[in-house]
Design a protein around this motif. Structure first.
Motif, mmCIF file in Angstrom:
data_model
loop_
_atom_site.group_PDB
_atom_site.id
_atom_site.type_symbol
_atom_site.label_atom_id
_atom_site.label_comp_id
_atom_site.label_asym_id
_atom_site.label_seq_id
_atom_site.Cartn_x
_atom_site.Cartn_y
_atom_site.Cartn_z
ATOM 1 N N LYS A 1 0.822 -1.206 0.000
ATOM 2 C CA LYS A 1 0.000 0.000 0.000
ATOM 3 C C LYS A 1 0.854 1.252 0.000
ATOM 4 O O LYS A 1 0.606 2.203 -0.749
ATOM 5 C CB LYS A 1 -0.928 -0.001 1.210
ATOM 6 N N GLN A 2 1.896 1.263 0.826
ATOM 7 C CA GLN A 2 2.752 2.444 0.916
ATOM 8 C C GLN A 2 3.482 2.699 -0.402
ATOM 9 O O GLN A 2 3.646 3.842 -0.827
ATOM 10 C CB GLN A 2 3.764 2.301 2.052
ATOM 11 N N ASN A 3 3.905 1.631 -1.060
ATOM 12 C CA ASN A 3 4.581 1.796 -2.347
ATOM 13 C C ASN A 3 3.634 2.375 -3.405
ATOM 14 O O ASN A 3 4.040 3.209 -4.229
ATOM 15 C CB ASN A 3 5.134 0.454 -2.836
ATOM 16 N N ILE A 4 2.391 1.941 -3.379
ATOM 17 C CA ILE A 4 1.410 2.477 -4.322
ATOM 18 C C ILE A 4 1.130 3.946 -4.014
ATOM 19 O O ILE A 4 1.031 4.781 -4.913
ATOM 20 C CB ILE A 4 0.105 1.657 -4.289
ATOM 21 N N ILE A 5 1.006 4.273 -2.722
ATOM 22 C CA ILE A 5 0.776 5.669 -2.337
ATOM 23 C C ILE A 5 1.939 6.540 -2.783
ATOM 24 O O ILE A 5 1.755 7.648 -3.301
ATOM 25 C CB ILE A 5 0.565 5.779 -0.814
ATOM 26 N N THR A 6 3.142 6.053 -2.594
ATOM 27 C CA THR A 6 4.326 6.818 -3.000
ATOM 28 C C THR A 6 4.328 7.044 -4.509
ATOM 29 O O THR A 6 4.609 8.152 -4.987
ATOM 30 C CB THR A 6 5.612 6.077 -2.582
ATOM 31 N N ALA A 7 4.010 5.995 -5.269
ATOM 32 C CA ALA A 7 3.941 6.127 -6.729
ATOM 33 C C ALA A 7 2.861 7.117 -7.130
ATOM 34 O O ALA A 7 3.050 7.951 -8.029
ATOM 35 C CB ALA A 7 3.684 4.773 -7.365
ATOM 36 N N ASN A 8 1.704 7.045 -6.457
ATOM 37 C CA ASN A 8 0.620 7.987 -6.714
ATOM 38 C C ASN A 8 1.082 9.417 -6.451
ATOM 39 O O ASN A 8 0.851 10.321 -7.261
ATOM 40 C CB ASN A 8 -0.577 7.653 -5.823
ATOM 41 N N ASN A 9 1.750 9.633 -5.321
ATOM 42 C CA ASN A 9 2.189 10.982 -4.959
ATOM 43 C C ASN A 9 3.234 11.521 -5.934
ATOM 44 O O ASN A 9 3.249 12.711 -6.250
ATOM 45 C CB ASN A 9 2.740 10.981 -3.535
ATOM 46 N N ASP A 10 4.101 10.623 -6.410
ATOM 47 C CA ASP A 10 5.122 11.050 -7.366
ATOM 48 C C ASP A 10 4.477 11.506 -8.678
ATOM 49 O O ASP A 10 4.861 12.537 -9.245
ATOM 50 C CB ASP A 10 6.103 9.905 -7.642
ATOM 51 N N ILE A 11 3.506 10.722 -9.156
ATOM 52 C CA ILE A 11 2.825 11.087 -10.399
ATOM 53 C C ILE A 11 2.014 12.362 -10.197
ATOM 54 O O ILE A 11 1.991 13.252 -11.060
ATOM 55 C CB ILE A 11 1.918 9.938 -10.883
ATOM 56 N N GLU A 12 1.362 12.469 -9.039
ATOM 57 C CA GLU A 12 0.580 13.673 -8.747
ATOM 58 C C GLU A 12 1.473 14.904 -8.725
ATOM 59 O O GLU A 12 1.087 15.983 -9.202
ATOM 60 C CB GLU A 12 -0.159 13.523 -7.425
ATOM 61 N N SER A 13 2.682 14.758 -8.188
ATOM 62 C CA SER A 13 3.622 15.887 -8.154
ATOM 63 C C SER A 13 3.996 16.329 -9.565
ATOM 64 O O SER A 13 4.167 17.524 -9.835
ATOM 65 C CB SER A 13 4.885 15.494 -7.384
ATOM 66 N N ASN A 14 4.126 15.365 -10.465
ATOM 67 C CA ASN A 14 4.432 15.703 -11.857
ATOM 68 C C ASN A 14 3.295 16.501 -12.494
ATOM 69 O O ASN A 14 3.527 17.382 -13.326
ATOM 70 C CB ASN A 14 4.679 14.433 -12.671
ATOM 71 N N ILE A 15 2.069 16.181 -12.079
ATOM 72 C CA ILE A 15 0.908 16.895 -12.611
ATOM 73 C C ILE A 15 0.843 18.309 -12.044
ATOM 74 O O ILE A 15 0.694 19.287 -12.783
ATOM 75 C CB ILE A 15 -0.395 16.130 -12.293
ATOM 76 N N THR A 16 0.950 18.421 -10.726
ATOM 77 C CA THR A 16 0.815 19.731 -10.093
ATOM 78 C C THR A 16 1.955 20.674 -10.449
ATOM 79 O O THR A 16 1.811 21.900 -10.349
ATOM 80 C CB THR A 16 0.732 19.584 -8.559
ATOM 81 N N ALA A 17 3.087 20.116 -10.871
ATOM 82 C CA ALA A 17 4.236 20.959 -11.219
ATOM 83 C C ALA A 17 4.012 21.717 -12.527
ATOM 84 O O ALA A 17 4.700 22.705 -12.793
ATOM 85 C CB ALA A 17 5.502 20.101 -11.338
ATOM 86 N N LEU A 18 3.065 21.264 -13.325
ATOM 87 C CA LEU A 18 2.807 21.920 -14.598
ATOM 88 C C LEU A 18 1.898 23.130 -14.410
ATOM 89 O O LEU A 18 0.985 23.112 -13.576
ATOM 90 C CB LEU A 18 2.157 20.943 -15.575
ATOM 91 N N SER A 19 2.143 24.174 -15.174
ATOM 92 C CA SER A 19 1.321 25.381 -15.107
ATOM 93 C C SER A 19 0.935 25.811 -16.508
ATOM 94 O O SER A 19 1.631 25.529 -17.485
ATOM 95 C CB SER A 19 2.081 26.506 -14.408
#
Length: 208
Positions: free
Chosen positions: A165-183
């Protein structure tokens, strides 16, 4: 004698032909149903000739069928019937979005992608351990497996579940960070769409 054929439902002119002479009455011609010997009126662009049987005459009506228009609020209008005209102010092309609207559209797409990403991450977790739905924490609606879990689940099983579960959450957060970094000012919608958010992409990001 030339006769003119019209549509049985709309009355619109659909063609012409030469009438056959009546073999029983010399000088008389056979006119089939939905046809007339009355010559139709000339029509211009976006017009159609309609035969009115009640008055035995042709009339001209607007014909914008197959055309698409947009109003000032960017609502799309497709005209499919005879006699319907575009309203005043309707345009043949959609108004371009303003910079403010484009920025809002960009942010909305980001939010939708993040929501779908979390939904996919939840599915990855629950599909791996379908009997333990309480491990789903990403949407904040369910509790984690507490310490001192039911004795029917071995400690080693619990540890595997927690790690996965933690590994999936970490992967989710990493991908989410890539999304939020875009403007909007620096990136395009294509840049957003290049970020993969599927269940398989999340598992790859988690090392599975």
């Amino acid at each position: 004698m030339k006769i003119y054929h019209y549509h049985r439902e709309t009355g619109e002119l659909i063609g012409d032909s030469i009438a056959r002479e009546n073999p029983l009455e010399q000088g008389e011609y056979l006119i089939p149903a939905y046809a007339t010997d009355v010559e139709p009126l000339a029509v211009g662009e976006n017009e159609a000739a309609i035969f009115d049987e009640a008055i035995d005459s042709w009339t001209i009506v607007p014909d914008y069928r197959g055309q698409t228009f947009w109003d000032a609020d960017r609502n799309k209008h497709e005209i499919t019937e005879l006699g319907v005209e575009p309203k005043d102010g309707w345009l043949t092309e959609e108004l371009p979005l303003t910079e403010e609207e484009l920025a809002e559209q960009f942010e909305t797409k980001k939010e939708n992608m993040i929501s779908q990403l979390k939904n996919n991450a939840n599915k990855v977790i629950t599909s791996r351990f379908p009997e333990y739905h309480q491990i789903n924490l990403l949407d904040g609606t369910k509790e984690d497996i507490p310490d001192g879990w039911d004795s029917t689940v071995r400690v080693s099983d619990y540890a595997v579940i927690k790690e996965f579960k933690q590994n999936i959450i970490t992967a989710n957060n990493d991908i989410e960070s890539n999304i939020t970094a875009l403007s909007y000012l620096e990136n395009s919608v294509d840049d957003l769409e290049s970020i993969r958010i599927s269940q398989d992409d999340i598992k790859i990001g988690a090392g599975y």
